[in-house]
Design a protein around this motif. Structure first.
Motif, mmCIF file in Angstrom:
data_model
loop_
_atom_site.group_PDB
_atom_site.id
_atom_site.type_symbol
_atom_site.label_atom_id
_atom_site.label_comp_id
_atom_site.label_asym_id
_atom_site.label_seq_id
_atom_site.Cartn_x
_atom_site.Cartn_y
_atom_site.Cartn_z
ATOM 1 N N ALA E 271 0.833 -1.210 0.000
ATOM 2 C CA ALA E 271 0.000 0.000 0.000
ATOM 3 C C ALA E 271 0.867 1.260 0.000
ATOM 4 C CB ALA E 271 -0.926 -0.021 1.218
ATOM 5 N N ILE E 272 1.926 1.273 0.815
ATOM 6 C CA ILE E 272 2.790 2.455 0.906
ATOM 7 C C ILE E 272 3.447 2.759 -0.439
ATOM 8 C CG2 ILE E 272 4.934 3.304 1.931
ATOM 9 C CD1 ILE E 272 4.094 1.884 4.521
ATOM 10 N N PHE E 273 4.027 1.723 -1.050
ATOM 11 C CA PHE E 273 4.696 1.933 -2.337
ATOM 12 C C PHE E 273 3.698 2.273 -3.427
ATOM 13 C CE2 PHE E 273 8.353 -0.591 -0.605
ATOM 14 C CZ PHE E 273 9.255 0.471 -0.659
ATOM 15 N N ALA E 274 2.543 1.616 -3.392
ATOM 16 C CA ALA E 274 1.538 1.855 -4.431
ATOM 17 C C ALA E 274 1.056 3.299 -4.381
ATOM 18 C CB ALA E 274 0.374 0.894 -4.270
ATOM 19 N N ALA E 275 0.897 3.840 -3.167
ATOM 20 C CA ALA E 275 0.456 5.234 -3.036
ATOM 21 C C ALA E 275 1.503 6.172 -3.629
ATOM 22 C CB ALA E 275 0.201 5.549 -1.560
ATOM 23 N N SER E 276 2.778 5.918 -3.291
ATOM 24 C CA SER E 276 3.850 6.751 -3.832
ATOM 25 C C SER E 276 3.850 6.706 -5.352
ATOM 26 C CB SER E 276 5.220 6.238 -3.350
ATOM 27 O OG SER E 276 5.255 6.173 -1.954
ATOM 28 N N THR E 277 3.751 5.511 -5.883
ATOM 29 C CA THR E 277 3.812 5.337 -7.329
ATOM 30 C C THR E 277 2.626 6.022 -8.001
ATOM 31 O OG1 THR E 277 4.935 3.246 -6.988
ATOM 32 C CG2 THR E 277 3.960 3.606 -9.151
ATOM 33 N N ALA E 278 1.454 5.922 -7.395
ATOM 34 C CA ALA E 278 0.265 6.542 -7.975
ATOM 35 C C ALA E 278 0.435 8.061 -8.006
ATOM 36 C CB ALA E 278 -0.975 6.164 -7.171
ATOM 37 N N LEU E 279 0.947 8.627 -6.900
ATOM 38 C CA LEU E 279 1.162 10.077 -6.852
ATOM 39 C C LEU E 279 2.172 10.518 -7.910
ATOM 40 C CD1 LEU E 279 1.213 11.071 -3.072
ATOM 41 C CD2 LEU E 279 -0.444 11.695 -4.833
ATOM 42 N N ALA E 280 3.322 9.813 -7.964
ATOM 43 C CA ALA E 280 4.351 10.151 -8.939
ATOM 44 C C ALA E 280 3.801 10.010 -10.350
ATOM 45 C CB ALA E 280 5.571 9.241 -8.743
ATOM 46 N N GLY E 281 2.981 8.995 -10.559
ATOM 47 C CA GLY E 281 2.387 8.783 -11.863
ATOM 48 C C GLY E 281 1.513 9.968 -12.262
ATOM 49 N N ILE E 282 0.771 10.504 -11.341
ATOM 50 C CA ILE E 282 -0.118 11.636 -11.639
ATOM 51 C C ILE E 282 0.684 12.842 -12.096
ATOM 52 C CG2 ILE E 282 -1.569 13.358 -10.469
ATOM 53 C CD1 ILE E 282 -2.784 10.912 -8.955
ATOM 54 N N TRP E 283 1.775 13.126 -11.361
ATOM 55 C CA TRP E 283 2.577 14.292 -11.776
ATOM 56 C C TRP E 283 3.473 13.983 -12.969
ATOM 57 C CZ3 TRP E 283 2.608 14.505 -6.000
ATOM 58 C CH2 TRP E 283 1.654 15.423 -5.540
ATOM 59 N N GLY E 284 3.473 12.749 -13.386
ATOM 60 C CA GLY E 284 4.208 12.385 -14.590
ATOM 61 C C GLY E 284 3.343 12.429 -15.836
ATOM 62 N N MET E 285 2.060 12.808 -15.654
ATOM 63 C CA MET E 285 1.178 12.895 -16.815
ATOM 64 C C MET E 285 1.570 14.105 -17.662
ATOM 65 S SD MET E 285 -2.548 11.692 -15.423
ATOM 66 C CE MET E 285 -2.812 13.064 -14.312
#
Lengths: 323, 323, 323, 323, 323
Positions: E271-285
């Motif tokens: 969950a911790i890593f997935a949240a980080s990745t999701a956030l980074a993914g959003i700003w990588g759009m």
């Protein structure tokens, strides 16, 4: 309902006295009466009790039904209860009963909630007068033998289904829930059969060993034979029960092994995709100086790297039998 | 508290001597006294002990309560303890007791912690003088028969609930924890019932076979009938216990199967999303030469590829019944 | 099929009367007849029954086969049934039977569904006339001893396989499903053996203790010896059963431990990849002011950071023994 | 250590002979000696053996201690061993012993490793001379009764703790490991109690039924009362054991259900995050023609889409009770 | 191999006749011979059988060895078999045997596959002539007592190891597989011990109760003492077995709990890593209008957000004890 009523003498039928002529028929010097009732009314039982002077507690049992298998002595009369088991329309077992009153000069069978009649028993007995001459004791044996013989196909069916379950159990891709359900249903069927057989075994032991009731005296070897049949059924039931217990336990282990296999497969695919995603993520970073991004063959090489890594992992997991 | 006290002679009530007139009433040439107490005070028990010369150890047991079911001989007097089981307001079973002192010319019943009276028993007995003539032995039988008959609805209720549990157990989406809890509660209820029935069965066996206490001599067949009822309850209890054991075990397997299903579903969805993410990651790489990025239909094709791969995986998992 | 038929007198063979000359041969003042049949036809059994006046119920059992092991007395004749167990082509156990009729002056053995003959027994007996002089009782003992001795290699084989299973069970990387399957198969084999041994043990106890049938009187110590052999086999069976039950339970625990190991490994690799992906995702964000993106060594540093973090996690999980 | 030594006659204390005056004191025409020892030295036991002519094997047992509960006859003397159980400082059960030698004119109690004395028993006995007049048999009963009465609070405490465990077991968020540990500890405690009670029950049965040793003859009803108390404790132990077995099994099922819940929650959150990441990945692709990237409201719409999908999944999982 | 051979009279050694002088030595009016053999040759047994007229079946048993513990009567001679258990070099239990022939005037002990001799028994007996005077019955008792006393350290060692296992079992981070393996090994060791003790207990019961063989008549109390020792070992074995069964079951639950803990930890980190990745993914759009991308502090704020979310999740899982 009165099914049959006959006075036998010297092994041959001499009169059909119905329900009310019984005491009169027994005025004859010798012979005995064999009466068969089915789901009798209170009135029929009362008349019979009056005619044959049956003990009230036994008649009460026969009226109410739902007795455990038993043989009770009332003076020199015997009262027996046995279970009749039939396979119902959906394959479930239905339990009926037959009660037998055995006196020095009469046998009365009272059948409850069962389609299985005893006309065949009467027919065979009438064709063998030298046996019928043995009197009520022989008729009692013949009825009991018929009841017990009808248990064999039931246990055979259970054993056959169990054998089939044992064979499929270790195959992959079984519906484990259905297996558990069938094992549970088999165990319930076995329980029904056992409740018919075990108490009967206890009481038949008393009919051929030690102090035998007088009406069964001459039938010693015959009742031992019935006892032996019951012992065989009992042994089969015990063996089947044990197999079901083992199989249920084995099934739990197999379910856990199955889950372990699923977890492994999940782990393998997760690793393959995660590796691809990590690689793609690296080349998706926005550093200015990433020389490979400018190479003419950079993209195909990256794709190749991803395919290579995924393939290597796939091959490795395949070899570990995780996939 | 004194519930009732009567002197019966020749099957008919002839006096109501209360607690203190008992020894005087027994001066009569024949007849017997039947006394019923409920949650008695120490004083009541002491007076009774004095009037009827009851053995001190038995009175001590009746005073303290919380006895196991038993029948003890003190000379030619009998002391019996039996459990009275009632369904409490929340469906739990509450255990009371009845103690019975049976002498040649008296019966005393002492009820503890129970709403279930025996007025019905007294009433039925008084309406059948020919039975009441049989004396204290008959009253003892009638009380025991009433106690045992009250166990039947309890085991019937347990069997009904068990049957319902068996039916729902194999349905999907059951609350497995609630099932376990209900099975556990049923087992506890069965244990309560068994602790009432099993020891009583042991002792009734002594009341109709072998050396029967003198006050029960004439009641041989009646006590065998009680014994037979207890055997039937015992058989039902054993069957229910076994079903519960099997059902608990089956439930564990079903829980493990359920978990396996969840793991499979998790694995399937994880794979679908991971594939999408991996694909999107690849086209998110920053290589300069990625020709498809410049195609007019590149983006829709990429979306199409993602949808296609996800759909293919979905369809595959559906066929495997992982979804 | 008639295998053998001989009249022995004074420990020596004096005639071979075949099946039809038996009653005639027994006109001789002394000696006894020993007849061996194999899968007999109805006709052969009928002739034998007629010649030796065998009891109908026993002959019926011998005709139908599929009896449990037993010894029955008919007057001063004995009828015994024993199981013959052979290892079939696929290692499964096949159950045949031998029935023995023992009279004062004859022994008849009837073998069913079995390759195991008793010629060796006859040979040894003929070589020791002083034993053969003991008559039918000795022959009965010799047959039973031969049957029981053939159970030893079967239980030895089961114990050997079990020992091998115990050794491999705790090794890593076992195919747990195959283990479960072998344990289950062993249990079924044990059950077959037990159904041959247990009832036989019960009946042999009657041949050397208490009221011994007259034909076995002189053989007291010999039958105790057979009983002792059966007790040894029984003890081995019980021990093996218990080991199998324990081993099955242990195997379930080991399966669960195995799954736990897989889950740990999955968790470890997931964490390593997820950390890499999260890091790459961060540097893949499109913020304008991300100074490290412009550094000359930014990319190698990022790669280094990813490798470092992955390596650190790998090392940590290695130390925790999750990998 | 000598605790007490007294000569009683006619129910009253007449002398305190110490350890060495015992044989002299018994020169008196009537009366009996009651001696109490605690953790005796070898010398004390030797002197006593000499004074009272105690059997060597019994003295050897009393010297070594660590006996199972038993009652042994040596001629017309009895030797009894009983367990004394105390709750230790950490709640664990500590097992001590009392050995009792009962002769026609003496009672010797030897206490080992226990704080529980029998002064109260002596005091009560001395206050009731009419009972003490009954002699050594009564003292033996009084000691045994005191020992058995001390078992009741122990089983009560176990039942209370078990009841509390049963109530908390089905609540969510229990520390399942602590539950297992407490159940295991209770089972060990029950075993300790059972090893004190079961063998004692066996031997007391011999003190009130069948051939009763002469010193206990008059105490028939009293020993039956002790036996009845032991039966009640035994029944409680059996019930508690069964509950613990069920509870342990139920706990395993609850652990598996708990794990299933965790797996579901893991699956749900993984799905929510994976969906977000997949969506963000798609809009992070580098296709030139992705019209929505240029829309003024593209970014908020994308965020909205991510929130919407996550919310929808969250709501769905909530309804499925996975979250 | 002959270990020893002596003629005792009146409690003292009077001759050492070897193997061949035995029958001659027994010409003496009184006294008895005590012979000890170890792994004897066929020839030695044959000579002994001839000298002492031993029963052939018993000699056959002694020749073959591998008997279950037993005591058999042959006329007024006894033949006993007992197991000798030794701890082998790897701590495994090795089973040897001793066979004892007891006649009116001789005792022969035959030891097989065991290092444990009985010289100590002979020495102690020779030092106590008043006991040795009791004859072969006493020697038989002394041998049996020595055999049984050697079982105590074995059960003590098992109990000690079991106690240690119980203590470590509930500690975290145990190697559960090693625990299971040790429990399984303990159970096998217990089985070995039980197979030595249980049958011996059965037979010793016959040596002190009911019809005692004549050579053991005077030894009544001594054999009861041996019986009592065996009962104590048996009780310890039963208790240990039960503890092992419970412990194995508990261990399975603990394994499942352990797995649950691992799953929780996996879920938390995922969950911790997935949240980080999701956030980074959003700003990588790649949306054109993502105002925060242009903010001067956008990147640190994004990093901060990621750290914050991760930290919050970490803290939450820590509080839930998932980490």
């Amino acid at each position: 309902m009165l099914v049959n009523s006959a006075l036998y003498d010297d092994g041959r039928i001499v009169a059909e006295p119905g329900l009310d002529g019984v005491s009169e028929a027994l005025q004859a010097k010798s012979g005995f009466v064999w009466i068969a009732l089915r789901d009798p009314t209170d009135d029929e039982l009362n008349r019979l009790q009056h005619e044959l002077d049956l003990p009230p507690l036994a008649v009460e049992d026969a009226r109410k039904g739902h007795q455990r298998p038993k043989v009770e002595e009332y003076g020199d009369m015997l009262f027996a209860a046995m279970h009749l088991i039939e396979v119902g329309p959906q394959g479930e077992l239905e339990v009926g009963e037959v009660h037998v009153f055995v006196g020095a000069r009469f046998v009365v069978s009272v059948r409850h909630r069962s389609q299985q009649g005893f006309l065949g028993v009467r027919g065979r007995a009438e064709r063998e007068p030298h046996l019928l001459q043995l009197g009520p004791g022989f008729v009692f044996y013949a009825l009991m033998d018929a009841v017990v013989d009808r248990y064999f196909p039931l246990i055979d069916a259970i054993e056959a289904e169990l054998e089939q379950l044992e064979e499929t159990m270790f195959q992959h891709g079984q519906d484990r829930q259905a297996l558990v359900q069938r094992l549970f249903a088999l165990k319930q069927r076995l329980a029904t059969l056992r409740h018919a057989v075990s108490p009967l075994l206890e009481v038949t032991a008393k009919l051929h060993g030690g102090r035998v009731p007088s009406v069964c005296k001459a039938m010693h070897d015959y009742f031992r034979d019935v006892s032996d049949h019951l012992l065989r059924i009992q042994a089969s039931i015990d063996a089947a029960r044990e197999t079901i217990v083992s199989a249920t336990q084995v099934n739990l282990t197999l379910v856990t092994i199955d889950e372990s296999l699923v977890t492994k497969r999940l782990a393998a695919w997760a690793a393959i995709f995660a590796a691809s995603t990590a690689l793609a993520g690296i080349w998706g970073m926005n550093f200015e100086k990433m020389p490979e991004l400018k190479w003419a063959w950079g993209y195909p090489m990256a794709l190749g790297a991803i395919v290579l890594v995924s393939g290597a992992l796939y091959w490795r997991f395949k070899r570990l039998q995780w996939l």
